[in-house]
Design a protein around this motif. Structure first.
Motif, PDB file in Angstrom:
ATOM      1  N   GLY A 186      -5.481  -0.480   4.713  1.00  0.00           N
ATOM      2  CA  GLY A 186      -4.603  -1.388   3.995  1.00  0.00           C
ATOM      3  C   GLY A 186      -3.751  -2.233   4.907  1.00  0.00           C
ATOM      4  N   SER A 187      -2.590  -2.657   4.421  1.00  0.00           N
ATOM      5  CA  SER A 187      -1.753  -3.614   5.140  1.00  0.00           C
ATOM      6  C   SER A 187      -0.749  -2.925   6.052  1.00  0.00           C
ATOM      7  CB  SER A 187      -1.006  -4.487   4.139  1.00  0.00           C
ATOM      8  OG  SER A 187      -0.251  -3.679   3.255  1.00  0.00           O
ATOM      9  N   ASP A 223       0.822  -1.220   0.000  1.00  0.00           N
ATOM     10  CA  ASP A 223       0.000   0.000   0.000  1.00  0.00           C
ATOM     11  C   ASP A 223       0.851   1.262   0.000  1.00  0.00           C
ATOM     12  OD1 ASP A 223      -2.776  -1.136   0.203  1.00  0.00           O
ATOM     13  OD2 ASP A 223      -1.860  -2.067   1.950  1.00  0.00           O
TER      14      ASP A 223
END
Length: 317
Positions: free
Chosen positions: A182-183, A74
């Motif tokens: 996101g991650s 991301d």
């Protein structure tokens, strides 16, 4: 749109990977053709130190994005997208690595750019054409890429690494990364028995089907120890479970570029050659004088490895 090229460097565990310097060479080649500048992005990690290392001949500007220590999908997507919005380059170059193939498609999708992957060469003449290999590297194809702006990933070891000291403008770039969605990367762990990264080795002793059986591995390990080399192999050895996956050289393994590559009992299938043809010096040992490995070897020994290897060990010890 500017005629500039934006190359995205890659690092892992605190060190720039070789493909980063190869990206500089490929990027300079393309920027000369488009008539633009070469911009380099380095995202995460010790960006200040990385920028110093990336400041080589041909680089016009380096943009650092300080966000995280290791690769994060991301973060990279947002940073490259933001830099593209700022620079509006004609081409974005990324490595055709595990990381590169993770974020490059997302970048191309978000920027609505055509994406050409695994380039081994390219030309620009009022349009971009990319050379790729197909059918296990048996065929080269030249692909005309549509559009005015492009995203390209390059295969490692196809361009020499950039050298010389540069005089690039280095500046921190505020990509306004959103880290709330996101991650999240919490650490880095090598998989597949990651005791050694063969892609970083200077001297590789690599084995193939010619060793016949797993019980013959100690003989090769003695040679590896005597020469202070790193042990690697072709795919059949890994498929047989004699060595872990991280030791595999080739199209479905790792690309290596050592100073010396000693191929023992390896025929030279195109899938294997694709991963080691960038070695500085290739030495082959094989009983078959017509083995394809001799076509690319700098030095060759036609003989039985069970006779040759003990003599090599004795010589080096």
């Amino acid at each position: 749109m500017s005629p500039d090229v934006l190359a995205v460097a890659e690092h892992r565990r605190g060190e720039l990977r070789d493909v980063s310097y190869e990206l500089l060479t490929a990027g300079r080649q393309l920027a000369d053709a488009t008539g633009g500048d070469l911009h380099v992005a380095v995202i995460g990690g010790d960006t200040e130190s990385f920028a110093e290392e990336l400041d080589r001949e041909g680089v016009d500007a380096i943009h650092t994005v300080s966000e995280g220590e290791e690769f994060n999908h991301d973060v990279y997507v947002q940073a490259v997208e933001a830099l593209h919005g700022e620079l509006d380059p004609q081409v974005v170059l990324m490595p055709n690595s595990v990381n590169g193939l993770d974020y490059a498609p997302a970048v191309a999708n978000r920027l609505d750019l055509p994406l050409a992957t695994d380039a081994v060469d390219f030309e620009y003449d009022d349009g971009l054409t990319v050379t790729r290999e197909m059918y296990g590297s048996k065929v080269e194809t030249t692909v005309e890429v549509g559009g005015d702006q492009y995203a390209v990933t390059i295969r490692g070891a196809e361009w020499p690494g950039a050298e010389g000291v540069g005089d690039a403008d280095v500046a921190e770039f505020d990509a306004d990364i959103d880290t709330d969605t996101g991650s999240t990367v919490t650490g880095f762990e090598e998989v597949g028995g990651g005791d050694v990264d063969i892609s970083e080795a200077d001297f590789i002793v690599s084995i193939g089907r010619g060793i016949e059986e797993e019980d013959n591995l100690p003989l090769i390990e003695d040679l590896v120890e005597a020469t202070d080399a790193t042990l690697a192999s072709s795919r059949p050895i890994v498929d047989s479970g004699w060595l872990p996956k991280n030791r595999q050289v080739g199209q479905s393994g790792k690309v290596v570029t050592p100073d010396v590559y000693l191929a023992i009992g390896i025929s030279g299938a195109v899938q294997h050659v694709a991963g080691m043809k960038g070695s500085d010096t290739i030495i082959a040992v094989n009983t078959d004088p017509n083995a394809p490995i001799f076509d690319i070897a700098d030095y060759g020994i036609v003989g039985d490895l069970f006779d040759v290897v003990p003599e090599l060990i004795e010589e080096f010890e």
